[in-house]
Write an enzyme that holds these catalytic residues in place. Structure first.
Site, mmCIF file in Angstrom:
data_model
loop_
_atom_site.group_PDB
_atom_site.id
_atom_site.type_symbol
_atom_site.label_atom_id
_atom_site.label_comp_id
_atom_site.label_asym_id
_atom_site.label_seq_id
_atom_site.Cartn_x
_atom_site.Cartn_y
_atom_site.Cartn_z
ATOM 1 N N CYS A 232 0.812 -1.228 0.000
ATOM 2 C CA CYS A 232 0.000 0.000 0.000
ATOM 3 C C CYS A 232 0.841 1.272 0.000
ATOM 4 C CB CYS A 232 -0.936 0.012 1.196
ATOM 5 S SG CYS A 232 -2.226 -1.225 1.076
HETATM 6 N N1 COA Z 1 -20.561 -8.997 7.686
HETATM 7 C C1 COA Z 1 -21.046 -9.170 8.931
HETATM 8 N N2 COA Z 1 -20.272 -9.435 9.993
HETATM 9 C C2 COA Z 1 -18.950 -9.529 9.784
HETATM 10 C C3 COA Z 1 -18.372 -9.355 8.527
HETATM 11 C C4 COA Z 1 -19.231 -9.089 7.439
HETATM 12 N N3 COA Z 1 -18.758 -8.921 6.198
HETATM 13 N N4 COA Z 1 -17.043 -9.511 8.620
HETATM 14 C C5 COA Z 1 -16.782 -9.754 9.912
HETATM 15 N N5 COA Z 1 -17.931 -9.781 10.625
HETATM 16 C C6 COA Z 1 -18.092 -10.043 12.052
HETATM 17 C C7 COA Z 1 -16.892 -10.779 12.629
HETATM 18 O O1 COA Z 1 -16.981 -12.169 12.405
HETATM 19 C C8 COA Z 1 -16.987 -10.418 14.087
HETATM 20 O O2 COA Z 1 -17.942 -11.209 14.695
HETATM 21 P P1 COA Z 1 -17.728 -11.715 16.214
HETATM 22 O O3 COA Z 1 -17.690 -10.466 17.044
HETATM 23 O O4 COA Z 1 -18.913 -12.570 16.445
HETATM 24 O O5 COA Z 1 -16.423 -12.459 16.226
HETATM 25 C C9 COA Z 1 -17.492 -8.975 14.050
HETATM 26 O O6 COA Z 1 -18.137 -8.815 12.774
HETATM 27 C C10 COA Z 1 -16.402 -7.960 14.190
HETATM 28 O O7 COA Z 1 -15.342 -8.301 13.261
HETATM 29 P P2 COA Z 1 -13.924 -7.629 13.258
HETATM 30 O O8 COA Z 1 -13.081 -8.240 12.187
HETATM 31 O O9 COA Z 1 -13.395 -7.640 14.639
HETATM 32 O O10 COA Z 1 -14.369 -6.167 12.811
HETATM 33 P P3 COA Z 1 -13.605 -4.813 12.921
HETATM 34 O O11 COA Z 1 -14.532 -3.844 13.556
HETATM 35 O O12 COA Z 1 -12.243 -4.965 13.461
HETATM 36 O O13 COA Z 1 -13.473 -4.397 11.392
HETATM 37 C C11 COA Z 1 -11.767 -4.275 9.687
HETATM 38 C C12 COA Z 1 -12.725 -5.174 10.471
HETATM 39 C C13 COA Z 1 -10.947 -5.106 8.721
HETATM 40 C C14 COA Z 1 -12.613 -3.278 8.875
HETATM 41 C C15 COA Z 1 -10.891 -3.524 10.691
HETATM 42 O O14 COA Z 1 -10.214 -4.423 11.526
HETATM 43 C C16 COA Z 1 -9.908 -2.600 10.043
HETATM 44 O O15 COA Z 1 -10.229 -1.557 9.562
HETATM 45 N N6 COA Z 1 -8.641 -2.919 10.054
HETATM 46 C C17 COA Z 1 -7.667 -2.054 9.464
HETATM 47 C C18 COA Z 1 -6.942 -2.757 8.477
HETATM 48 C C19 COA Z 1 -7.164 -2.431 7.036
HETATM 49 O O16 COA Z 1 -8.137 -1.890 6.579
HETATM 50 N N7 COA Z 1 -6.176 -2.891 6.323
HETATM 51 C C20 COA Z 1 -6.104 -2.830 4.918
HETATM 52 C C21 COA Z 1 -4.679 -2.771 4.494
HETATM 53 S S1 COA Z 1 -3.876 -1.262 5.044
#
Ligand code: COA
Length: 375
Positions: free
Chosen positions: A156
């Site tokens: 990235c």
């Molecule tokens: N639809 C519905 N629920 C979903 C889902 C989807 N598409 N994807 C994940 N979930 C669920 C998960 O299973 C989890 O359930 P649980 O609490 O029962 O275990 C819950 O939603 C929360 O998931 P989580 O992965 O912890 O969500 P988050 O709030 O951390 O958001 C990202 C996920 C990836 C958006 C977040 O971690 C993020 O922004 N990370 C930064 C990294 C990034 O964007 N990197 C790209 C390269 S720089």
């Protein structure tokens, strides 16, 4: 030493879009099919059923509303779930070169320059469609540029690392003008069958023309300073590579042959790393955060950008101080911060300061401090 400047940018945007609603419908159909196929294993407790994705979750977790892609049909077909891009003959331009060419022509036109003015092409992207010859050399040939070209990959952060490389060569005099292009077909390495990440990426290509400031024909952005930093992490990883065939289970459809991330850890570790990097970079150049008129950040996740902007500025940034484009484009890897810069910089006044910052796998972070010069 010469002064390096950004004199033009260009964005190639694919013609096809996928909304969150379309994405979720396709994923849920795929999940239902797999769960039906695995009904016996699920009943026996040997297979964890796939859960549905949700539009609400995607928007809330990322701020993304839609993404552009090179092939919508393959991605949305529950029996395929990846882009289908026809194999091209070696005598035809590659797809990455073609996307980059469109962006590069727009950047040259904005700067009022032609290929004859350029003597370096850097293709800086997360993935290259082949090992060699370099995609950059193909773009150089398609544009009719003399000089030299090379590929580089810092995931990235590729665009800002490419800008630093080009700006340093312009400063030293080894090149006079350079095109840094970022063709990103993120749909090719995204695992569309994994609901945790299937919403993250989109496709695009960007181009940035850098020249000696003295050669600029109109308004330009002087490159005041660049800074790059890396710290090894496995939290964003893709194990696909040229040794795949040589490993016993390498050719299998393995999950780790696509984009993998530990999203929570990435969020927690990258936000402070980037905020500190920007703060140190501007302070070392005698710039206060209140002097910055604009932050063009990497476009991965709205909450990440909100946190970084608030930490750097010491207050909640106004929407036009830190423009986001991820709601329309999703995460386009190295191209994101350049799309934001390209679409939200024309209104800057003479003397205004701004900063481009990209970050991601590696970990890697790159920042470019710019000063606007208006005719
Ligand atoms: N639809 C519905 N629920 C979903 C889902 C989807 N598409 N994807 C994940 N979930 C669920 C998960 O299973 C989890 O359930 P649980 O609490 O029962 O275990 C819950 O939603 C929360 O998931 P989580 O992965 O912890 O969500 P988050 O709030 O951390 O958001 C990202 C996920 C990836 C958006 C977040 O971690 C993020 O922004 N990370 C930064 C990294 C990034 O964007 N990197 C790209 C390269 S720089």
């Amino acid at each position: 030493m010469y002064t390096a400047a950004i004199t033009g940018t260009g964005v190639f945007t694919p013609s096809q879009t996928i909304t969150n609603a379309e994405l979720v419908t396709a994923f849920n159909a795929y999940a239902d099919r797999i769960n039906a196929e695995k009904a016996e294993e699920i009943a026996a407790g040997d297979f964890e059923p796939l859960q549905h994705s949700s539009e609400e979750f995607i928007f809330k977790a990322s701020g993304i509303e839609q993404r552009y892609v090179m092939d919508k049909a393959g991605v949305l077909n529950p029996d395929i779930m990846y882009p289908q891009l026809p194999q091209r003959d070696d005598s035809e331009p590659g797809i990455m070169a073609e996307m980059a060419l469109d962006a590069a022509k727009k950047a040259l036109a904005q700067a009022g320059k032609t290929a004859a003015d350029v003597d370096l092409v850097i293709c800086a992207a997360s993935n290259m469609e082949r090992a060699y010859p370099a995609v950059a050399i193909e773009i150089q040939q398609l544009l009719g540029i003399k000089g030299f070209a090379f590929d580089m990959n810092v995931a990235c952060s590729s665009a800002t690392f490419g800008i630093q490389a080009a700006a340093d060569m312009i400063r030293s005099g080894s090149v006079r003008a350079a095109l840094v292009v970022n063709p990103e077909i993120c749909s090719g390495h995204l695992e569309w069958r994994d609901r945790d990440c299937h919403f993250i990426f989109g496709d695009v290509a960007t181009a940035t023309l850098l020249e000696r400031a003295e050669d600029a024909q109109g308004d330009y952005f002087e490159v005041l300073s660049t800074r790059c930093a890396t710290e090894f992490s496995n939290n964003i990883r893709n194990n696909n590579g040229f040794l795949r065939r040589s490993r016993p289970d390498g050719v299998e459809d393995r999950r780790d042959m696509q984009f993998m991330q530990n999203g929570r850890k990435v969020f927690k570790e990258v936000v402070p790393m980037v905020s500190q990097h920007i703060t140190d970079h501007i302070q070392d150049n005698g710039i206060e955060s209140s002097d910055l008129k604009r932050l063009w950040l990497h476009q991965a996740n709205k909450s990440m950008n909100d946190f970084i902007g608030k930490k750097v500025l010491g207050r909640t940034p106004l929407p036009d101080e830190q423009p986001n484009i991820l709601q329309d484009y999703a995460n386009t890897s190295s191209a994101g911060s350049i799309i934001a810069f390209s679409k939200h910089s024309a209104d800057m006044a003479d003397g205004d300061l701004g900063l481009i910052c990209s970050f991601g796998a590696g970990y890697s972070v790159g920042s470019v401090i710019l000063r606007r010069h208006s005719a």
